[in-house]
Design an enzyme around this catalytic site. Sequence first.
Site, short mmCIF file in Angstrom:
data_model
loop_
_atom_site.label_atom_id
_atom_site.label_comp_id
_atom_site.label_asym_id
_atom_site.label_seq_id
_atom_site.Cartn_x
_atom_site.Cartn_y
_atom_site.Cartn_z
N CYS A 1 40.84 -7.68 -11.45
CA CYS A 1 41.30 -6.42 -12.03
C CYS A 1 41.75 -5.41 -10.98
CB CYS A 1 40.21 -5.82 -12.90
SG CYS A 1 39.53 -7.03 -14.03
N HIS B 1 41.69 1.20 -13.86
CA HIS B 1 41.67 -0.06 -14.60
C HIS B 1 40.98 0.17 -15.94
CE1 HIS B 1 40.82 -4.02 -15.92
NE2 HIS B 1 39.55 -3.99 -15.57
N ASN C 1 41.20 -4.89 -22.26
CA ASN C 1 41.17 -5.06 -20.80
C ASN C 1 42.17 -6.17 -20.43
OD1 ASN C 1 40.57 -5.88 -18.19
ND2 ASN C 1 38.36 -5.71 -18.43
O1 UT7 Z 1 37.55 -5.91 -15.95
C1 UT7 Z 1 36.41 -6.46 -15.40
C2 UT7 Z 1 35.36 -5.46 -15.29
N1 UT7 Z 1 34.54 -5.49 -16.49
C3 UT7 Z 1 33.90 -4.42 -16.86
O2 UT7 Z 1 34.04 -3.38 -16.25
C4 UT7 Z 1 32.92 -4.51 -18.03
C5 UT7 Z 1 31.76 -3.59 -17.80
N2 UT7 Z 1 30.76 -3.70 -18.86
C6 UT7 Z 1 30.95 -3.18 -20.08
O3 UT7 Z 1 32.00 -2.62 -20.36
C7 UT7 Z 1 29.82 -3.26 -21.07
O4 UT7 Z 1 28.64 -3.70 -20.42
C8 UT7 Z 1 30.12 -4.21 -22.29
C9 UT7 Z 1 31.19 -3.59 -23.18
C10 UT7 Z 1 30.58 -5.56 -21.78
C11 UT7 Z 1 28.87 -4.40 -23.14
O5 UT7 Z 1 28.39 -3.14 -23.58
P1 UT7 Z 1 26.84 -2.80 -23.42
O6 UT7 Z 1 26.65 -1.44 -23.96
O7 UT7 Z 1 26.48 -3.02 -21.97
O8 UT7 Z 1 26.16 -3.83 -24.38
P2 UT7 Z 1 25.06 -4.93 -24.04
O9 UT7 Z 1 25.63 -6.05 -23.28
O10 UT7 Z 1 23.86 -4.23 -23.47
O11 UT7 Z 1 24.68 -5.43 -25.48
C12 UT7 Z 1 24.03 -4.56 -26.44
C13 UT7 Z 1 23.83 -5.32 -27.72
C14 UT7 Z 1 23.18 -6.70 -27.52
O12 UT7 Z 1 22.34 -6.93 -28.65
P3 UT7 Z 1 20.76 -6.67 -28.54
O13 UT7 Z 1 20.28 -7.57 -27.44
O14 UT7 Z 1 20.61 -5.23 -28.23
O15 UT7 Z 1 20.28 -7.06 -29.89
C15 UT7 Z 1 24.33 -7.65 -27.58
O16 UT7 Z 1 23.96 -8.93 -28.01
O17 UT7 Z 1 25.10 -5.59 -28.34
C16 UT7 Z 1 25.21 -6.98 -28.60
N3 UT7 Z 1 26.63 -7.34 -28.49
C17 UT7 Z 1 27.47 -7.22 -29.51
N4 UT7 Z 1 27.31 -6.84 -30.80
C18 UT7 Z 1 28.39 -6.81 -31.59
C19 UT7 Z 1 27.28 -7.80 -27.40
N5 UT7 Z 1 28.58 -7.97 -27.72
C20 UT7 Z 1 28.72 -7.62 -29.02
C21 UT7 Z 1 29.81 -7.60 -29.90
N6 UT7 Z 1 29.61 -7.18 -31.16
N7 UT7 Z 1 31.06 -7.96 -29.52
#
Ligand code: UT7
Length: 322
Positions: free
Chosen positions: A112, A249, A279
Amino acid sequence: MKDVKIIATGFAVPEHVVTNDDLSKILDTSDEWIVKRTGIKRRHISQNENTSDLATRVAKTLLSQSNVRTQDIDLIVVATMTPDNMTPATAAIVQGRIAAEKAVCFDISAACSGFSYAISLARSMMLTNNWRHAIVIGAEVLSKLLDWTDRSTAVLFGDGAGGVLLSQSNATHLLGQSLKTYGNKGDQLIAGHLDVSYDILKNKKKLSAFTMNGQEIYRFATHEVPRSILKACSNAQIELDQINYFLLHQANSRIITQVAKKLNQPLSKFGVNIDEYGNTAAASEAILLAEIIQKNRIKPGEIIALSGFGGGLTTATLIIKY
Ligand code: UT7
């Protein structure tokens, strides 16, 4: 020649749009979760165009917007983590299609941050070789590398390409930069791993799908991107307040908000289009830049901070006087 300047911008995205509601039909997810956690509403997903097709559309747009003749292009660099092939390079395919016979062509892989790395590299090569014109493109068909059963990654990414035409200039345009790589954190974001397989008869060659430690990358981005921007400003010998636009980005609208807060800069200075494209990795800064310039929001002489971050892990900020 003192420097290089951006004389044209362009972008291309696949026509087919996939909404969050479309994804909620095949995955355990919802429009509400995706919008709240990422800011993404839709993404463009390729049905038949590969990375080189999108990149070629961008190259043709760049040429049509300028008086530069195709045969005068000295260099084509494509930043991508999803090339059509390992070889030939996507840039070489573009060169063949637009018949830029003189151009030196290759791809770079810096995920990225690739677009910012590619501009920095192209500028250095132009200055060293006294080359007059270069095409720099960020292009991705990330949908090729997604596991469409994994909701933690499938909802985040989109396909697209964007680019700039750089030409020689007697004025200074790249005021400063800061490029960094954190190879010890590389395993936090991996896509397209290819195993060594000595068993020649098995003949299995499959690239691994995208996997990411989202929370770790989120922490990395909100910590390192402000530092990268501050370092680039210091190298450019300008104050943060002198920057008119921050084009980051597009990985998550919450990251953009956090970076704005940490830098104590108004959110209105930050370009955002993640709602429409998701993204798009190396393409994201390039698409954002082209869109904003198309809308006449950036005037000549204004200062842009172009800042990428992601796989490698990497960060890259360029301070550009437009
Ligand atoms: O371009 C490359 C660089 N990449 C990035 O910069 C990405 C950086 N990271 C992020 O943007 C965020 O960490 C994400 C958007 C990827 C994830 O958001 P988050 O707030 O960190 O969520 P999480 O991974 O902590 O997940 C929270 C909950 C989990 O459920 P539990 O364990 O709390 O029950 C996940 O299983 O959300 C769940 N979850 C979803 N639920 C519905 C994860 N993905 C999804 C989904 N839909 N698509």
